[in-house]
Design a protein around this motif. Structure first.
Motif, PDB file in Angstrom:
ATOM      1  N   ARG A 270      49.413  39.457  34.184  1.00  0.00           N
ATOM      2  CA  ARG A 270      48.394  39.301  35.261  1.00  0.00           C
ATOM      3  C   ARG A 270      48.882  38.489  36.445  1.00  0.00           C
ATOM      4  O   ARG A 270      48.355  38.754  37.579  1.00  0.00           O
ATOM      5  N   LEU A 271      49.690  37.666  36.020  1.00  0.00           N
ATOM      6  CA  LEU A 271      50.204  36.657  37.091  1.00  0.00           C
ATOM      7  C   LEU A 271      51.501  37.108  37.994  1.00  0.00           C
ATOM      8  O   LEU A 271      52.002  36.607  38.971  1.00  0.00           O
ATOM      9  N   ILE A 272      51.846  38.301  37.566  1.00  0.00           N
ATOM     10  CA  ILE A 272      53.157  38.955  38.248  1.00  0.00           C
ATOM     11  C   ILE A 272      52.532  39.886  39.233  1.00  0.00           C
ATOM     12  O   ILE A 272      51.670  40.570  39.219  1.00  0.00           O
ATOM     13  N   PRO A 273      53.060  39.570  40.715  1.00  0.00           N
ATOM     14  CA  PRO A 273      52.583  40.456  41.791  1.00  0.00           C
ATOM     15  C   PRO A 273      52.541  41.755  41.630  1.00  0.00           C
ATOM     16  O   PRO A 273      53.553  42.474  41.194  1.00  0.00           O
ATOM     17  N   GLY A 274      51.300  42.212  42.066  1.00  0.00           N
ATOM     18  CA  GLY A 274      51.161  43.733  41.956  1.00  0.00           C
ATOM     19  C   GLY A 274      50.594  44.420  40.800  1.00  0.00           C
ATOM     20  O   GLY A 274      49.985  45.391  40.826  1.00  0.00           O
ATOM     21  N   THR A 275      50.383  43.388  39.960  1.00  0.00           N
ATOM     22  CA  THR A 275      49.696  44.023  38.554  1.00  0.00           C
ATOM     23  C   THR A 275      48.050  43.846  38.691  1.00  0.00           C
ATOM     24  O   THR A 275      47.473  44.482  37.774  1.00  0.00           O
ATOM     25  N   LEU A 276      47.565  42.988  39.431  1.00  0.00           N
ATOM     26  CA  LEU A 276      46.091  42.803  39.713  1.00  0.00           C
ATOM     27  C   LEU A 276      45.801  43.673  40.763  1.00  0.00           C
ATOM     28  O   LEU A 276      46.805  43.810  41.877  1.00  0.00           O
ATOM     29  N   GLY A 277      44.667  44.352  40.984  1.00  0.00           N
ATOM     30  CA  GLY A 277      44.295  44.842  42.388  1.00  0.00           C
ATOM     31  C   GLY A 277      44.082  43.310  43.356  1.00  0.00           C
ATOM     32  O   GLY A 277      43.539  43.541  44.381  1.00  0.00           O
ATOM     33  N   ASN A 278      44.714  42.476  42.928  1.00  0.00           N
ATOM     34  CA  ASN A 278      44.652  41.179  43.493  1.00  0.00           C
ATOM     35  C   ASN A 278      43.164  40.794  43.948  1.00  0.00           C
ATOM     36  O   ASN A 278      42.774  40.722  45.044  1.00  0.00           O
ATOM     37  N   ILE A 279      42.348  40.476  42.830  1.00  0.00           N
ATOM     38  CA  ILE A 279      40.799  40.248  43.186  1.00  0.00           C
ATOM     39  C   ILE A 279      40.746  38.957  43.464  1.00  0.00           C
ATOM     40  O   ILE A 279      39.809  38.911  44.720  1.00  0.00           O
ATOM     41  N   LYS A 280      41.319  37.950  43.288  1.00  0.00           N
ATOM     42  CA  LYS A 280      40.852  36.836  43.811  1.00  0.00           C
ATOM     43  C   LYS A 280      42.158  35.781  43.957  1.00  0.00           C
ATOM     44  O   LYS A 280      43.196  36.165  42.947  1.00  0.00           O
ATOM     45  N   SER A 281      42.222  34.730  44.461  1.00  0.00           N
ATOM     46  CA  SER A 281      43.474  33.794  44.641  1.00  0.00           C
ATOM     47  C   SER A 281      43.619  33.260  43.216  1.00  0.00           C
ATOM     48  O   SER A 281      42.826  32.628  42.472  1.00  0.00           O
ATOM     49  N   LEU A 282      45.017  33.714  42.627  1.00  0.00           N
ATOM     50  CA  LEU A 282      45.610  33.192  41.447  1.00  0.00           C
ATOM     51  C   LEU A 282      45.396  31.555  41.367  1.00  0.00           C
ATOM     52  O   LEU A 282      45.261  30.972  40.445  1.00  0.00           O
ATOM     53  N   GLU A 283      45.738  30.870  42.617  1.00  0.00           N
ATOM     54  CA  GLU A 283      45.623  29.505  42.768  1.00  0.00           C
ATOM     55  C   GLU A 283      44.452  28.905  42.485  1.00  0.00           C
ATOM     56  O   GLU A 283      44.295  27.909  41.509  1.00  0.00           O
ATOM     57  N   GLU A 284      43.550  29.295  42.962  1.00  0.00           N
ATOM     58  CA  GLU A 284      42.128  29.004  42.969  1.00  0.00           C
ATOM     59  C   GLU A 284      41.793  29.003  41.325  1.00  0.00           C
ATOM     60  O   GLU A 284      41.130  27.950  40.627  1.00  0.00           O
ATOM     61  N   GLU A 285      42.123  30.253  40.814  1.00  0.00           N
ATOM     62  CA  GLU A 285      41.806  30.483  39.359  1.00  0.00           C
ATOM     63  C   GLU A 285      42.286  29.497  38.349  1.00  0.00           C
ATOM     64  O   GLU A 285      41.658  28.953  37.451  1.00  0.00           O
ATOM     65  N   THR A 286      43.777  29.099  38.739  1.00  0.00           N
ATOM     66  CA  THR A 286      44.343  28.233  37.801  1.00  0.00           C
ATOM     67  C   THR A 286      43.693  26.902  37.989  1.00  0.00           C
ATOM     68  O   THR A 286      43.505  26.009  37.034  1.00  0.00           O
ATOM     69  N   PHE A 287      43.427  26.401  39.500  1.00  0.00           N
ATOM     70  CA  PHE A 287      42.931  25.212  39.540  1.00  0.00           C
ATOM     71  C   PHE A 287      41.554  25.213  38.803  1.00  0.00           C
ATOM     72  O   PHE A 287      41.161  24.031  38.139  1.00  0.00           O
ATOM     73  N   SER A 288      40.794  26.254  38.781  1.00  0.00           N
ATOM     74  CA  SER A 288      39.424  26.248  38.304  1.00  0.00           C
ATOM     75  C   SER A 288      39.489  26.095  36.956  1.00  0.00           C
ATOM     76  O   SER A 288      38.572  25.289  36.160  1.00  0.00           O
ATOM     77  N   ILE A 289      40.654  26.451  36.312  1.00  0.00           N
ATOM     78  CA  ILE A 289      40.670  26.442  34.803  1.00  0.00           C
ATOM     79  C   ILE A 289      41.313  25.251  34.186  1.00  0.00           C
ATOM     80  O   ILE A 289      41.133  24.570  33.271  1.00  0.00           O
ATOM     81  N   THR A 290      42.132  24.514  35.132  1.00  0.00           N
ATOM     82  CA  THR A 290      42.658  23.232  34.660  1.00  0.00           C
ATOM     83  C   THR A 290      42.075  22.214  35.236  1.00  0.00           C
ATOM     84  O   THR A 290      42.210  21.005  34.655  1.00  0.00           O
ATOM     85  N   SER A 291      40.983  22.276  35.995  1.00  0.00           N
ATOM     86  CA  SER A 291      40.206  21.074  36.530  1.00  0.00           C
ATOM     87  C   SER A 291      38.845  21.326  35.722  1.00  0.00           C
ATOM     88  O   SER A 291      38.636  22.309  35.086  1.00  0.00           O
ATOM     89  N   ASN A 292      38.090  20.493  36.140  1.00  0.00           N
ATOM     90  CA  ASN A 292      36.523  20.839  35.343  1.00  0.00           C
ATOM     91  C   ASN A 292      35.813  21.429  36.476  1.00  0.00           C
ATOM     92  O   ASN A 292      34.662  22.021  35.917  1.00  0.00           O
TER      93      ASN A 292
END
Ligand code: 6GU
Length: 215
Positions: free
Chosen positions: A151-173
């Protein structure tokens, strides 16, 4: 990106590959799968993939030759990684998913929990676990990793939300997720009315933003 999976239970991947965004992404040729039955690389009449443990002890050990031959059968791409799935591996996380998604290919060796001949260490790049609990085999763990990587490969998601935000939210608190609602506005169970928060129906974008930031 290509996902190769070496397993003695290839059918565990049938429905996994036939539903939802994985299927769509295969159809779009964004990802490709090669499920290899380790048993096809045995040479004896009984297609033996395991044997008793040298030194004794309970449980069977997966033989090295069929796995080695199955690995050899894969025509490797340039940026490729061979991963052994084992509860004794390094714990998988979102950063690893991100790194894996940049590769051309992943090759998963699904061991059965009881054990795999230790000489496998000479033929793999990494050992990975998906958490502190024991599964009977690596197949479901491979599916977990594949789902998080593809799902991190470009084009596989309807690109629902920013993947960077998502990663940040999961690796920070901090949590970027906020409660979401859709119709009906009031959901009645017996005499209890479960309502959508009024602010979300107000059309006041500033208020809605504040609500989402604080929930
Ligand atoms: Cl990768 N394999 C098995 N058998 N059990 C596990 C695991 C993997 N990760 C957590 N538990």
């Amino acid at each position: 990106m290509k996902f190769n999976i070496l397993t003695i239970f290839p059918r565990l991947f049938d429905s996994f590959l036939q539903e939802s965004l994985i299927k769509k992404s295969i159809d779009k040729k964004l990802i490709d799968f090669n499920v290899v039955n380790i048993r096809d690389f045995t040479v004896d009449k009984h297609k033996t993939v395991d044997d008793t443990s040298y030194g004794g002890g309970p449980g069977m050990v997966m033989k090295i030759e069929p796995i080695y031959k199955a690995l050899k059968s894969i025509k490797k791409k340039k940026k490729s990684k061979i991963i052994l799935l084992t509860p004794a591996g390094k714990q998988f996380n979102q950063n690893m998913a991100q790194e894996f998604s940049k590769l051309d290919e992943l090759i998963f060796v699904c061991g059965r929990y009881e054990g795999i001949d230790a000489r496998i260490d000479n033929f793999i790049d990494e050992k990975i676990s998906i958490g502190s609990y024991v599964l009977n085999g690596g197949e479901i763990a491979a599916q977990v990793i594949i789902e998080s990587v593809f799902r991190l490969i470009p084009g596989t998601l309807g690109n629902i939300k920013s993947l960077e935000e998502e990663t940040f939210s999961i690796t920070s608190n901090t949590n970027f997720e906020y409660p979401q609602y859709t119709r009906p506005e009031v959901f009645e169970v017996g005499n209890k009315k479960h309502k959508v928060p009024k602010i979300l129906l107000s059309g006041d974008h500033k208020k809605i933003k504040e609500y989402r930031a604080s929930h």
